[in-house]
Design a protein around this motif. Structure first.
Motif, short mmCIF file in Angstrom:
data_model
loop_
_atom_site.label_atom_id
_atom_site.label_comp_id
_atom_site.label_asym_id
_atom_site.label_seq_id
_atom_site.Cartn_x
_atom_site.Cartn_y
_atom_site.Cartn_z
N THR A 241 0.83 -1.21 0.00
CA THR A 241 0.00 0.00 0.00
C THR A 241 0.86 1.26 0.00
O THR A 241 0.34 2.36 -0.05
CB THR A 241 -0.87 0.04 1.26
OG1 THR A 241 -0.01 -0.13 2.38
CG2 THR A 241 -1.91 -1.05 1.25
N ARG A 242 2.14 1.12 0.08
CA ARG A 242 3.11 2.21 0.23
C ARG A 242 2.88 2.99 1.54
O ARG A 242 3.25 4.14 1.68
CB ARG A 242 3.08 3.14 -0.98
CG ARG A 242 3.85 2.56 -2.14
CD ARG A 242 3.72 3.43 -3.35
NE ARG A 242 2.39 3.34 -3.92
CZ ARG A 242 1.92 4.16 -4.86
NH1 ARG A 242 2.67 5.12 -5.32
NH2 ARG A 242 0.71 4.02 -5.35
N ILE A 243 2.18 2.34 2.46
CA ILE A 243 2.01 2.93 3.80
C ILE A 243 2.92 2.11 4.73
O ILE A 243 2.84 0.88 4.70
CB ILE A 243 0.55 2.81 4.27
CG1 ILE A 243 -0.39 3.46 3.26
CG2 ILE A 243 0.37 3.43 5.65
CD1 ILE A 243 -1.85 3.05 3.42
N LYS B 187 2.56 2.24 10.76
CA LYS B 187 1.48 3.24 10.67
C LYS B 187 0.15 2.57 10.29
O LYS B 187 -0.89 2.88 10.88
CB LYS B 187 1.87 4.26 9.61
CG LYS B 187 0.99 5.47 9.56
CD LYS B 187 1.57 6.45 8.58
CE LYS B 187 0.72 7.68 8.48
NZ LYS B 187 1.30 8.64 7.55
N TRP C 224 -3.34 2.42 12.47
CA TRP C 224 -4.67 2.80 11.99
C TRP C 224 -5.67 1.67 12.20
O TRP C 224 -6.82 1.90 12.58
CB TRP C 224 -4.63 3.20 10.50
CG TRP C 224 -4.21 4.63 10.29
CD1 TRP C 224 -3.07 5.07 9.69
CD2 TRP C 224 -4.95 5.81 10.66
NE1 TRP C 224 -3.05 6.45 9.67
CE2 TRP C 224 -4.18 6.92 10.25
CE3 TRP C 224 -6.17 6.03 11.30
CZ2 TRP C 224 -4.61 8.23 10.46
CZ3 TRP C 224 -6.59 7.35 11.50
CH2 TRP C 224 -5.81 8.42 11.09
N LEU D 76 -6.50 1.61 15.79
CA LEU D 76 -7.40 2.71 16.15
C LEU D 76 -8.83 2.42 15.68
O LEU D 76 -9.79 2.80 16.34
CB LEU D 76 -6.90 4.03 15.55
CG LEU D 76 -5.55 4.54 16.10
CD1 LEU D 76 -5.22 5.91 15.51
CD2 LEU D 76 -5.56 4.62 17.61
N GLU E 93 11.51 15.49 12.52
CA GLU E 93 11.74 15.29 11.07
C GLU E 93 12.68 16.33 10.50
O GLU E 93 13.36 16.07 9.50
CB GLU E 93 10.40 15.37 10.34
CG GLU E 93 9.57 14.11 10.53
CD GLU E 93 8.38 14.09 9.64
OE1 GLU E 93 7.85 15.19 9.33
OE2 GLU E 93 7.95 13.00 9.26
N ARG F 271 9.48 7.80 12.51
CA ARG F 271 8.26 7.05 12.17
C ARG F 271 7.56 6.51 13.43
O ARG F 271 6.34 6.48 13.51
CB ARG F 271 8.60 5.87 11.26
CG ARG F 271 8.94 6.28 9.86
CD ARG F 271 8.08 5.53 8.85
NE ARG F 271 8.46 5.89 7.51
CZ ARG F 271 7.96 6.91 6.84
NH1 ARG F 271 7.04 7.67 7.40
NH2 ARG F 271 8.36 7.19 5.62
N GLU G 139 5.81 9.31 15.06
CA GLU G 139 4.60 9.65 14.30
C GLU G 139 3.47 8.66 14.62
O GLU G 139 2.31 9.04 14.78
CB GLU G 139 4.90 9.64 12.81
CG GLU G 139 3.76 10.22 12.00
CD GLU G 139 3.76 9.79 10.55
OE1 GLU G 139 4.64 8.99 10.16
OE2 GLU G 139 2.88 10.23 9.82
N LEU H 282 -0.24 9.37 16.31
CA LEU H 282 -1.59 8.98 15.86
C LEU H 282 -2.42 8.51 17.05
O LEU H 282 -3.59 8.87 17.20
CB LEU H 282 -1.49 7.85 14.82
CG LEU H 282 -1.00 8.22 13.43
CD1 LEU H 282 -0.93 6.97 12.56
CD2 LEU H 282 -1.92 9.25 12.78
#
Lengths: 104, 207
Positions: free
Chosen positions: B13-15, B19, B23, B26, B85, B171, B174, B178
């Protein structure tokens, strides 16, 4: 994440101020807004609706800017917005139907 | 022509995996809290007086203070990620430290709030306990546990940021961000639901 190419701090500050204003607005709407008693339970439905609408606007602000959905992959955006929309419909519909059922 | 099967661990998914997992976690958390909210709405609308009296017993100014603390900590969390970053180690450390302070501040206010309830003889699980306070302790208690759960890795990252290399994993920060914003989002719903939306026609005794 792709905040590298942009200075996002002004956006962060705008969202922060918006959240503060909306929080005050939530309290004012709940404490100061009075509907005529003749409206019956419609007043309660309106109170809840106003509170939920403000909460959803706040949630969208946080997700779009603070959680970087603005900069993110569109797959994540779809996967997040659909459940939030369904959650909002769920809260609205349940509250409206329950109030209606026990009032009329 | 045959197509070779690639076993490389690349996110299709290029995610980034961390992360994406956050999600998904969550999303499961949203379902968890949806159950609370669904039950809360149904019971509130069948027990207007009980929920009205319970809600009127809570201190909304303290909850409002906690709302501002969480909003500010969300801002400082976002700023800490931005500065990490951009390799501004000092500012990263400062803003992550402020976020940690926000978490402590939230729990301190919650402590005062719970103490007042305990002083008034309102405990979770009591027989004469109203259904409203069961919801109050359950929802705010679970939320406070989420705050604590976020503060543990945050404290670890903050401590490591004092090392020579600093904290070299933006990362991970980050991903934690979230989670921290999600904790803020849940409070955005809990605050009006428990503290402000007193049923309109509930019979509330005036003290």
């Amino acid at each position: 994440m792709s905040t590298d190419h942009a200075n996002v701090i002004p956006s962060y500050m705008r969202v922060f101020y918006t959240l503060c204003v909306l929080t005050v607005l939530t309290v004012v709407a709940a404490k100061a807004l009075e509907f005529p008693h003749t409206w019956g339970m419609i007043g309660d439905i309106l109170h809840v609706t106003i509170g939920v609408v403000i909460a959803i606007i706040k949630v969208m602000c946080v997700m779009y800017i603070f959680m970087h959905l603005k900069f993110d992959n569109h797959l994540i955006r779809i996967a997040v917005y659909v459940p939030v929309f369904l959650f909002s419909v769920f809260v609205f519909a349940l509250n409206f139907l329950e109030t209606w059922h026990y009032t009329y | 022509m045959s197509v070779g099967l690639s076993l490389a661990h690349e996110p299709v998914t290029r995610i980034p995996h961390g992360k994406l997992l956050m999600w998904i976690f969550l999303a499961s958390e949203l379902m968890f809290f949806s159950g609370f909210f669904g039950a809360f709405i149904v019971l509130r609308n069948t027990n207007y007086d009980v929920f009205g009296q319970g809600s009127a017993h809570l201190s909304w100014p303290l909850a409002l203070l906690n709302t501002f603390i969480l909003i500010a900590s969300s801002l400082t969390m976002a700023l800490s990620i931005y500065h990490l970053e951009h390799n501004n180690r000092g500012l990263f450390r400062l803003f992550l430290g402020l976020t940690l302070c926000g978490g402590f501040g939230f729990l301190t206010v919650k402590w005062f709030e719970y103490s007042a309830k305990f002083y008034d003889g309102l405990f979770p699980g009591q027989e004469h306990h109203t259904i409203f306070f069961s919801f109050y302790f359950l929802m705010t208690g679970f939320h406070a546990l989420h705050v604590i759960a976020g503060m543990i890795p945050m404290g670890f990252m903050w401590m490591r940021s004092f090392s020579k290399k600093g904290y070299p994993f933006p990362r991970k920060v980050e991903t934690l961000g979230l989670y921290w914003h999600f904790v803020d989002l849940m409070w955005i719903f809990i605050f009006p639901a428990l503290y402000l939306m007193i049923p309109y026609h509930a019979a509330i005794p005036h003290h």
